[in-house]
Design a protein around this motif. Sequence first.
Motif, PDB file in Angstrom:
ATOM      1  N   UNK A  18       0.797  -1.233   0.000  1.00 15.48           N
ATOM      2  CA  UNK A  18       0.000   0.000   0.000  1.00 15.48           C
ATOM      3  C   UNK A  18       0.833   1.288   0.000  1.00 15.48           C
ATOM      4  N   UNK A  19       1.856   1.364   0.841  1.00 17.30           N
ATOM      5  CA  UNK A  19       2.659   2.583   0.913  1.00 17.30           C
ATOM      6  C   UNK A  19       3.334   2.873  -0.427  1.00 17.30           C
ATOM      7  N   UNK A  20       3.883   1.833  -1.045  1.00 20.42           N
ATOM      8  CA  UNK A  20       4.516   1.992  -2.357  1.00 20.42           C
ATOM      9  C   UNK A  20       3.506   2.482  -3.383  1.00 20.42           C
ATOM     10  N   UNK A  21       2.299   1.963  -3.309  1.00 15.94           N
ATOM     11  CA  UNK A  21       1.252   2.393  -4.230  1.00 15.94           C
ATOM     12  C   UNK A  21       0.922   3.859  -4.066  1.00 15.94           C
ATOM     13  N   UNK A  22       0.808   4.312  -2.808  1.00 13.99           N
ATOM     14  CA  UNK A  22       0.485   5.720  -2.556  1.00 13.99           C
ATOM     15  C   UNK A  22       1.610   6.633  -3.045  1.00 13.99           C
ATOM     16  N   UNK A  23       2.849   6.232  -2.804  1.00 16.80           N
ATOM     17  CA  UNK A  23       3.986   7.047  -3.237  1.00 16.80           C
ATOM     18  C   UNK A  23       4.037   7.115  -4.759  1.00 16.80           C
ATOM     19  N   UNK A  24       3.838   5.977  -5.412  1.00 14.76           N
ATOM     20  CA  UNK A  24       3.863   5.939  -6.876  1.00 14.76           C
ATOM     21  C   UNK A  24       2.773   6.822  -7.465  1.00 14.76           C
ATOM     22  N   UNK A  25       1.574   6.749  -6.894  1.00 12.01           N
ATOM     23  CA  UNK A  25       0.462   7.562  -7.387  1.00 12.01           C
ATOM     24  C   UNK A  25       0.734   9.047  -7.172  1.00 12.01           C
TER      25      UNK A  25
END
Length: 216
Positions: A90-97
Amino acid sequence: VGLTGRGEWDDDQGTELLTLLHWVRDGHMPLVGPQASFATGHHGVAYYWILAPSAFLSDVDPAVVVTTVALVGIAGVAAAWWLGRTVGGPLTGHVAALLMAVSPSAIGSSTFLWNANIVGPTAALAAAAAWHAWRTRELGWWVLAAAATVLLVHAHLLAVLAVPPLTALFIADVLRRPRRSVRGVLAATALIMVAGLVPVLVNELHTDFAETRGIS
């Protein structure tokens, strides 16, 4: 902000809008996409398919057509989130977005017409669907990955470089499953790939293989 001024008739934008204009008003449906930089070949026609609904609904109003590209860019943020999340959590997804949402190049490519502008969002979608299929062992996601890959390759000829790694992952995923369970997905992905080649094949037959001769 200022989106209405980003579809003006200049350079590639003018050529692409004129192609859409001839399609909408004269019925000349394109079979190949915008001309490539080496001038003897073309990118894929799927770019025009994406822009077609807004072009037909607005009688090729530049502002409305550019809005389609803006929406693709917004969808690219969601695709980047999904890719980051499925790969790193989840954290990686938020940063990527977040990075995709504030990226100056991503914002710029979302506000003017050029076939390469949809490469980022479609690449993120293809990679996310492929990795999600691998991680969850749910083969059906490969159908979405195949469709996104077709759009990606249509968007720019150099995007074909993404095909080998995606194909390798697909083959690895298929090999770890019973043969009987993969037949439907194999048929669906093959059908999608063939459908993506039909327009250029029709064009080749009508132009004595001009694209093949131009590339070679």
